[in-house]
Design an enzyme around this catalytic site. Structure first.
Site, PDB file in Angstrom:
ATOM      1  N   THR A   1       0.827  -1.199   0.000  1.00  0.00           N
ATOM      2  CA  THR A   1       0.000   0.000   0.000  1.00  0.00           C
ATOM      3  C   THR A   1       0.857   1.244   0.000  1.00  0.00           C
ATOM      4  OG1 THR A   1      -0.039   0.150   2.409  1.00  0.00           O
ATOM      5  CG2 THR A   1      -1.846  -1.068   1.356  1.00  0.00           C
ATOM      6  N   ASP A   2       0.280   2.340  -0.509  1.00  0.00           N
ATOM      7  CA  ASP A   2       0.758   3.640  -0.082  1.00  0.00           C
ATOM      8  C   ASP A   2       0.248   3.827   1.342  1.00  0.00           C
ATOM      9  OD1 ASP A   2       1.840   6.189   0.007  1.00  0.00           O
ATOM     10  OD2 ASP A   2       1.086   6.750  -1.959  1.00  0.00           O
ATOM     11  N   TRP A   3       0.791   4.792   2.036  1.00  0.00           N
ATOM     12  CA  TRP A   3       0.456   4.962   3.458  1.00  0.00           C
ATOM     13  C   TRP A   3      -0.976   5.476   3.574  1.00  0.00           C
ATOM     14  CZ3 TRP A   3       4.657   2.988   2.267  1.00  0.00           C
ATOM     15  CH2 TRP A   3       5.646   2.638   3.189  1.00  0.00           C
TER      16      TRP A   3
END
Length: 736
Positions: A266-268
């Site tokens: 994931t991106d954050w």
């Protein structure tokens, strides 16, 4: 006596135990001589359910725990893609304030793309990989390969421009260079993250053809040619489903069709649902309940979607453990490639070689856009008093911008570079305008009086022999910055008005724009010299001064088109439904006509076209020839022509080859980039340039077939120095 016997017995026991241990074979997962897949299965078989859950989600802002009981190390990640980011405290976004976490700041990826030099891309990736390895990082979160669709997008400076072929050719060597250090590159943001405005919830609707021809090719090249080990999802949705756990993008295309065997992370803050994350290909969850930039929920790691909620669904039988096992296999595979690879090099940082690479990329990426009356170069001694005006001559542009912020050991400003080149006695500087400190929420005032700055700039300009205005954008919020887009194409902080007043005071004015995006230029006809520069990192000052002085001949080419006005751009032409979207959804109505494809096909003249860039010398192109006239799908066209440096200065020209189809059955752009090569020539030198172009690259994506289609037809190859400057053509025929 008793003590002596006990000691003797202990020594004998230790000797026997050591001998027994030495003779006992290593577990398969620790044995480097075993095949990686066998080691993965062995490690997986030894892990408990809870250990398997733990290994697929974060334990801190930038790490995942590994499996301590089995000796599987933590995975450590760091932001990129222009250098190794500074350290953070364990559980929030505060800088750790270490004294040993500085780096070499490399030019932004827009600059790297503007070099049109894949060899430099390899050296760039390798240099960052070396610094990352020295800093004990296992994954660098970059490079970014999203397509430049609108000049307002806040993260365009992190990407490689508007053309999928250029991005593809530049990203593959970057990935290979980095990963040869045992550090995983992480391609981002997969996919369709072409704006920052409403990035957390915008739903993108785009045709399969545009998806395949424009927005996915660089990702595909990174996977199938670069062998990238990690990919990061984007924040937005695609066809109603978040991209970080998207059935079409991840399961069907990335993993099944392309054969990606690495980790999808994931991106954050880009995960949203346990069931979708479990079923739709997400392997490693980082930074949930954060906006990825400024805020988060403390110590939330066990509550991540792929943490306790996933564990409970497996234990209850709602989700099969096989979904978890597949994710663990991928994380383990990444470990064996990185932190469990005992043969990877140790790395190094801040070396003279790194400095040289940063400077070289900066020099080759700077683009000369206008040079009437030989305004540039400005050789030392040509003028007695050079006025340097503008905040971007002194602003630290490695700061701010979001996750790409860096802490360079040294960042030499353009002003410092000019003083070093011309001598302090010949340079006079004034700020001209001020923007305030970088931040991620709003524009902070600088505290300086605007009128006083302008008056001083006009006075300095009037008294100088020549004026160099250093302006453009910066890394402030709603400029070139993560989290939102620009509000318009104008130069911020009153720069357009300031430029007009400076020109009036001294017409002998040149402009150096520093940005990652196109800007409007209402003053363009009034200046003779214009340079497009970028965020150049540690060596920005020397590189800029070397180009301005003529010590380096500029050879950069624009990796995106610069429109005259915003409405000329394809994303904005169709109104709000196309950008930024209405009611949470946007439709890519420009479809495959992005960038120069749009301007050429719609016959809209850009301010400066894709692939454009001037030199201090001139080049003469010869007639294009092909090795034959008829081809089949499995062949490559061998295209040759001569290129001569017809000027008096050594220089480099990026030759570009575009393709046109004569009678396509579907809409096709007027032309599409299919090859390029950077050629270095001495004055008077002539070289035969040869390019091989696969015939299969002429195909388009047929939505009816759900596959690529190459039509029997005549195709024209255009040898060009930009998308608008054709020097020679050759026509061939394809017969399958």
């Amino acid at each position: 006596m008793k003590h002596t016997l006990v000691t003797l017995f202990s020594v004998m026991l230790l000797t026997l135990t050591s001998r027994s241990l030495a003779q006992e074979p290593l577990p398969v997962y620790l044995d480097d001589s075993q095949p990686v897949e066998a080691r993965i299965e062995d490690a997986l078989s030894r892990m408990t359910l809870k250990e398997k859950i733990a290994i697929i989600h974060a334990q801190s802002k930038f790490s995942a725990p590994g499996c301590p009981r089995l000796g599987i190390p933590e995975l450590w990640l760091s932001d990129g893609p222009h250098g190794v980011r500074m350290e953070f405290v364990w559980d929030d976004w505060n800088h750790a304030d270490w004294t040993n976490d500085s780096c070499t700041a490399y030019p932004a990826l827009t600059c790297l793309a503007a070099t049109f030099n894949p060899d430099l891309a390899f050296r760039y990736g390798n240099a960052i990989g070396q610094e990352a390895r020295y800093r004990k990082k296992d994954i660098i979160l970059g490079p970014g390969v999203n397509i430049y669709r609108t000049p307002l997008s806040g993260r365009n400076f992190e990407y490689m421009g508007e053309d999928p072929y250029l991005s593809s050719r530049m990203v593959v060597p970057y990935v290979k260079g980095m990963q040869q250090n045992g550090v995983a590159a992480c391609l981002k943001h997969f996919a369709l993250n072409n704006q920052e405005k409403n990035r957390d919830n915008i739903n993108v609707e785009v045709s399969d053809r545009a998806l395949r021809e424009i927005y996915l090719p660089a990702f595909k090249a990174g996977v199938q040619e670069g062998g990238v080990w990690a990919i990061m999802g984007s924040y937005n949705k695609f066809r109603g489903q978040y991209c970080s756990h998207n059935e079409i993008l991840i399961n069907q295309i990335l993993k099944k069709e392309w054969g990606f065997d690495g980790v999808m992370l994931t991106d954050w803050g880009s995960a949203h649902d346990t069931d979708e994350a479990a079923r739709n290909g997400l392997d490693l969850e980082m930074g949930s309940w954060t906006n990825g930039l400024t805020w988060g929920v403390s110590s939330a790691y066990d509550n991540y979607y792929l943490a306790q909620p996933f564990l409970k669904k497996i234990e209850s039988g709602e989700l099969p453990e096989s979904l978890l096992d597949e994710k663990v296999r991928r994380v383990l595979r990444l470990c064996f490639r990185t932190n469990m690879n005992r043969n990877r090099p140790y790395g190094c940082k801040l070396t003279p070689e790194h400095t040289e690479i940063a400077r070289r990329v900066a020099e080759e990426g700077i683009v000369l856009l206008k040079n009437e009356n030989h305004f540039f170069p400005i050789a030392p001694g040509r003028y007695q008093k050079i006025a340097v005006i503008g905040e971007n001559a002194v602003k630290r542009l490695s700061e701010g911008g979001g996750s790409s912020e860096l802490k360079p050991q040294k960042e030499i400003s353009p002003l410092e570079g000019m003083i070093e080149k011309y001598g302090r006695e010949h340079i006079v500087f004034t700020l001209g305008y001020a923007s305030g400190a970088p931040n991620y929420s709003n524009e902070l005032p600088s505290g300086l009086d605007v009128d006083s700055l302008v008056q001083e700039a006009v006075k300095v300009a009037r008294e100088a022999d020549v004026v160099l205005f250093f302006g453009g954008l910066n890394k402030n919020f709603q400029q070139d910055c993560e989290g939102d887009d620009r509000r318009n194409m104008d130069l911020p902080f009153g720069q357009n008005e300031l430029i007009e007043r400076i020109i009036k005071a001294n017409p002998n004015t040149g402009i150096i724009l520093i940005s990652g995006n196109a800007v409007s230029m209402p003053w363009l006809s009034k200046v003779d010299g214009l340079i497009q520069s970028w965020y150049l990192g540690s060596q920005g000052g020397p590189a800029t001064a070397n180009v301005i002085s003529g010590e380096v001949n500029p050879s950069g080419k624009l990796p995106f088109s610069i429109p005259v006005k915003l409405e000329d751009n394809s994303a904005h032409y169709f109104g709000e439904e196309s950008y930024p979207g209405v009611n949470g959804t946007q439709y890519y109505k420009d479809d495959i006509l992005v960038g120069y494809r749009w301007y050429d096909t719609r016959k809209i003249k850009p301010q400066f076209p894709f692939g454009y860039g001037l030199s201090y010398t001139t080049f003469r192109y010869g007639k294009a020839r092909t090795d034959k006239k008829n081809y089949t799908a499995n062949e490559s066209v061998k295209l040759t022509f001569t290129l001569k440096n017809s000027g008096a200065k050594a220089g480099a020209e990026t030759v570009q080859v575009y393709m046109s189809q004569k009678k396509p059955s579907v809409l096709r752009p007027v032309k599409e980039l299919k090859a390029f090569k950077k050629v270095y020539l001495q004055p008077g030198e002539e070289q035969v340039v040869e390019l091989e172009i696969p015939v299969q690259s002429f195909a388009f994506y047929d939505e009816g077939l759900g596959d690529w289609k190459l039509e029997n037809d005549k195709y024209t190859l255009h040898v060009a120095s930009s998308s608008r400057k054709i020097h020679s053509t050759a026509t061939i025929e394809v017969n399958n």
